[in-house]
Every structure is written in structure tokens, then in C-alpha cells.
Design a protein around this motif. Structure first.
Motif, PDB file in Angstrom:
ATOM      1  N   UNK A   5      33.159  70.429   4.981  1.00  0.00           N
ATOM      2  CA  UNK A   5      33.817  70.003   3.748  1.00  0.00           C
ATOM      3  C   UNK A   5      35.100  70.795   3.494  1.00  0.00           C
ATOM      4  N   UNK A   6      35.101  72.054   3.875  1.00  0.00           N
ATOM      5  CA  UNK A   6      36.322  72.864   3.724  1.00  0.00           C
ATOM      6  C   UNK A   6      37.446  72.289   4.579  1.00  0.00           C
ATOM      7  N   UNK A   7      37.109  71.946   5.825  1.00  0.00           N
ATOM      8  CA  UNK A   7      38.111  71.389   6.738  1.00  0.00           C
ATOM      9  C   UNK A   7      38.622  70.050   6.212  1.00  0.00           C
ATOM     10  N   UNK A   8      37.689  69.210   5.748  1.00  0.00           N
ATOM     11  CA  UNK A   8      38.079  67.885   5.228  1.00  0.00           C
ATOM     12  C   UNK A   8      38.976  68.028   4.008  1.00  0.00           C
ATOM     13  N   UNK A   9      38.568  68.870   3.055  1.00  0.00           N
ATOM     14  CA  UNK A   9      39.358  69.042   1.827  1.00  0.00           C
ATOM     15  C   UNK A   9      40.758  69.575   2.148  1.00  0.00           C
ATOM     16  N   UNK A  10      40.848  70.505   3.076  1.00  0.00           N
ATOM     17  CA  UNK A  10      42.147  71.087   3.434  1.00  0.00           C
ATOM     18  C   UNK A  10      43.074  70.063   4.075  1.00  0.00           C
ATOM     19  N   UNK A  11      42.488  69.033   4.703  1.00  0.00           N
ATOM     20  CA  UNK A  11      43.311  68.050   5.395  1.00  0.00           C
ATOM     21  C   UNK A  11      43.678  66.823   4.577  1.00  0.00           C
ATOM     22  N   UNK A  12      43.158  66.732   3.356  1.00  0.00           N
ATOM     23  CA  UNK A  12      43.452  65.547   2.534  1.00  0.00           C
ATOM     24  C   UNK A  12      44.926  65.508   2.146  1.00  0.00           C
ATOM     25  N   UNK A  13      45.477  64.301   2.155  1.00  0.00           N
ATOM     26  CA  UNK A  13      46.914  64.139   1.893  1.00  0.00           C
ATOM     27  C   UNK A  13      47.209  63.357   0.615  1.00  0.00           C
ATOM     28  N   UNK A  14      46.221  62.658   0.079  1.00  0.00           N
ATOM     29  CA  UNK A  14      46.457  61.855  -1.119  1.00  0.00           C
ATOM     30  C   UNK A  14      45.959  62.591  -2.364  1.00  0.00           C
ATOM     31  N   UNK A  49      40.931  58.017   8.055  1.00  0.00           N
ATOM     32  CA  UNK A  49      40.302  57.019   7.187  1.00  0.00           C
ATOM     33  C   UNK A  49      40.785  57.157   5.749  1.00  0.00           C
ATOM     34  N   UNK A  50      41.199  58.357   5.380  1.00  0.00           N
ATOM     35  CA  UNK A  50      41.667  58.595   4.011  1.00  0.00           C
ATOM     36  C   UNK A  50      42.728  57.582   3.583  1.00  0.00           C
ATOM     37  N   UNK A  51      43.582  57.194   4.519  1.00  0.00           N
ATOM     38  CA  UNK A  51      44.711  56.337   4.179  1.00  0.00           C
ATOM     39  C   UNK A  51      44.292  54.920   3.762  1.00  0.00           C
ATOM     40  N   UNK A  52      43.059  54.514   4.113  1.00  0.00           N
ATOM     41  CA  UNK A  52      42.643  53.141   3.783  1.00  0.00           C
ATOM     42  C   UNK A  52      41.464  53.103   2.814  1.00  0.00           C
ATOM     43  N   UNK A  53      41.103  54.254   2.255  1.00  0.00           N
ATOM     44  CA  UNK A  53      40.062  54.277   1.223  1.00  0.00           C
ATOM     45  C   UNK A  53      40.677  53.788  -0.079  1.00  0.00           C
ATOM     46  N   UNK A  78      34.934  46.797 -10.824  1.00  0.00           N
ATOM     47  CA  UNK A  78      34.983  48.116 -10.192  1.00  0.00           C
ATOM     48  C   UNK A  78      34.487  48.033  -8.746  1.00  0.00           C
ATOM     49  N   UNK A  79      35.228  48.629  -7.843  1.00  0.00           N
ATOM     50  CA  UNK A  79      34.857  48.534  -6.428  1.00  0.00           C
ATOM     51  C   UNK A  79      35.317  49.769  -5.667  1.00  0.00           C
ATOM     52  N   UNK A  80      34.657  49.969  -4.522  1.00  0.00           N
ATOM     53  CA  UNK A  80      35.054  50.991  -3.557  1.00  0.00           C
ATOM     54  C   UNK A  80      35.045  50.321  -2.192  1.00  0.00           C
ATOM     55  N   UNK A  81      36.128  50.488  -1.447  1.00  0.00           N
ATOM     56  CA  UNK A  81      36.200  49.838  -0.140  1.00  0.00           C
ATOM     57  C   UNK A  81      37.011  50.682   0.830  1.00  0.00           C
ATOM     58  N   UNK A  82      36.972  50.264   2.078  1.00  0.00           N
ATOM     59  CA  UNK A  82      37.814  50.828   3.133  1.00  0.00           C
ATOM     60  C   UNK A  82      38.578  49.647   3.712  1.00  0.00           C
ATOM     61  N   UNK A  83      39.850  49.566   3.417  1.00  0.00           N
ATOM     62  CA  UNK A  83      40.641  48.404   3.798  1.00  0.00           C
ATOM     63  C   UNK A  83      40.824  48.326   5.314  1.00  0.00           C
ATOM     64  N   UNK A  84      41.007  47.105   5.805  1.00  0.00           N
ATOM     65  CA  UNK A  84      41.188  46.907   7.235  1.00  0.00           C
ATOM     66  C   UNK A  84      39.884  46.530   7.922  1.00  0.00           C
ATOM     67  N   UNK A  85      39.836  46.728   9.231  1.00  0.00           N
ATOM     68  CA  UNK A  85      38.678  46.302  10.017  1.00  0.00           C
ATOM     69  C   UNK A  85      37.574  47.348  10.085  1.00  0.00           C
ATOM     70  N   UNK A  86      37.890  48.605   9.761  1.00  0.00           N
ATOM     71  CA  UNK A  86      36.878  49.652   9.849  1.00  0.00           C
ATOM     72  C   UNK A  86      35.886  49.555   8.694  1.00  0.00           C
ATOM     73  N   UNK A  87      34.674  50.046   8.935  1.00  0.00           N
ATOM     74  CA  UNK A  87      33.639  50.012   7.921  1.00  0.00           C
ATOM     75  C   UNK A  87      32.291  50.218   8.578  1.00  0.00           C
TER      76      UNK A  87
END
Length: 210
Positions: A16-25, A47-51, A181-190
Motif C-alpha cells: 500500500x505504501x508503494x501504491x500510494x506513493x505512485x498515485x498521480x491523480x 489502472x489508476x488512469x481509467x478508474x 452512483x457508480x464505480x467502474x474501470x473504463x476500457x476493456x480491462x476489468x
């Protein structure tokens, strides 16, 4: 020789530390558990870019869970991945009607998929529920159709079907429906693991908040 972390809790904390440090949005505090878990489950920081998280998604999901909402899934794999015992502590349960006895024959008669039929035959179960779709774009399309009526509108749609036929398009339609209200991952991934991990992130947040 590389030294590996072997203690489970330490492994998760470091992940989680590595993930949090790498977040860009610029995520909101309440969105971090969902975003981090999606990246953790996929092993894919990009994946962050399409959440996509609707502004009311987290609050509506948590409110529903604290009231003992039912979670309805499109396939058994999503159902299997949900922390059912933790959900039970909130008064909720998980349902998947895909393999109900009447589904296959009814789907054949209607000329639609079984996952679509499972929702169409149980529309009354949707009101106030959390819907988690990780496999079937057609199921997401059916839920969106049913959600046009208040009496069959879920509290939250977690729509993350995977694939190259209809998945991207169904998620685009979901995201266009900003009245739900929704949560998705845009594009073909999922996929089922991603849908389940979003539900679990919300369950654990609801339990922490009490």
C-alpha cells in the motif's frame, strides 16, 4: 540474494505504501481504499488512469452497507470473492441468480444471455442494493435499463465487466448515467476480482466507521 518480506501484514503495508506513493491523480480521502485495492488486485499502477468513481459513489455505497444492503453479482466468481462474513456483520448478504433453475430456459426463450435474464427475472431485488458486475456487459446493460425506474434502482452500481465485445461500451454507458452512483474501470480491462475488491474495500471501510 534478494531478501523478501515474509510477514503478511508487513507485505500488505509495504504494498500500500508503494501504491500510494505512485498515485498521480488527486483522489479524495474516501476514494483511496477503492483506488488502492483496485491497483493492488490488478498489480497494475497504470489502472489508476481509467478508474472512474462517481462523486456520490462511496457515500451511497457505505450508507447502503450500513443499512444491511444486499450485494447482487452477475457471476459466482464475483460472489466468491466477496468477504461474506464481514458483510454479514453489517447485516448484508450476497446473491447471484445466474444458476437459478429457471434461468437457462428463460434466457433461451427470450434470446438473451443468462446473466441478463438473472437480473430481468428479479428486478425487485435491485432497489437499494449494491450491484457488482465483473464479467458480463449484457448484465450491466440490463441493470442500467432497470435502473431507469425508481423502484428497481440500486444504491450503487459497481460495473467492471471485462472483454472486447461490449465491455468498454457498456461501461461508457454506465459512466454517462451520472444520475446513478457508480464505480467502474473504463476500457476493456476489468473482471470478477476487481469487482469483488471494490465491494470488499467498501465493506471494510463501513466496518471501520461503525
Amino acid at each position: 540474494m534478494t531478501e523478501f518480506i515474509l510477514e503478511p501484514g508487513q507485505i500488505e503495508m509495504e504494498s500500500m505504501r508503494i501504491i500510494r506513493a505512485g498515485l498521480k491523480r488527486p483522489w479524495l480521502d474516501q476514494e483511496y481504499p477503492v483506488v488502492e485495492r483496485l491497483i493492488h488486485t490488478s498489480g497494475d499502477p497504470s489502472l489508476e488512469q481509467v478508474i472512474a468513481i462517481h462523486p456520490q459513489a462511496i457515500s451511497c455505497g457505505l450508507e447502503a452497507l450500513k443499512k444491511g444492503a444486499t450485494v447482487i453479482t452477475d457471476v459466482e466468481m464475483v460472489r466468491a470473492g466477496i468477504a461474506k462474513e464481514k458483510l454479514k456483520l453489517l447485516g448484508g448478504s450476497v446473491e447471484c441468480h445466474l444458476n437459478d433453475p429457471e434461468i437457462a430456459q428463460q434466457a433461451k426463450e427470450w434470446g438473451i444471455t443468462r446473466s441478463m435474464t438473472a437480473f430481468r427475472l428479479h428486478p425487485e431485488r435491485l432497489q437499494g442494493a449494491i450491484v457488482a458486475i465483473g464479467n458480463a456487459p449484457t448484465a450491466l446493460l440490463e441493470v442500467l435499463r432497470l435502473a431507469e425506474q425508481a423502484e428497481t434502482r440500486p444504491a450503487l452500481i459497481i460495473g467492471i465487466p471485462v472483454g472486447f465485445v461490449g465491455a468498454k461500451e457498456s461501461k461508457d454507458l454506465l459512466w454517462e448515467r451520472q444520475d446513478i452512483p457508480s464505480i467502474t474501470v473504463l476500457g476493456t480491462r476489468g473482471g470478477s476480482p476487481l469487482a469483488a475488491t471494490v465491494v470488499n474495500a467498501l465493506i471494510y471501510t463501513a466496518l471501520r466507521e461503525g
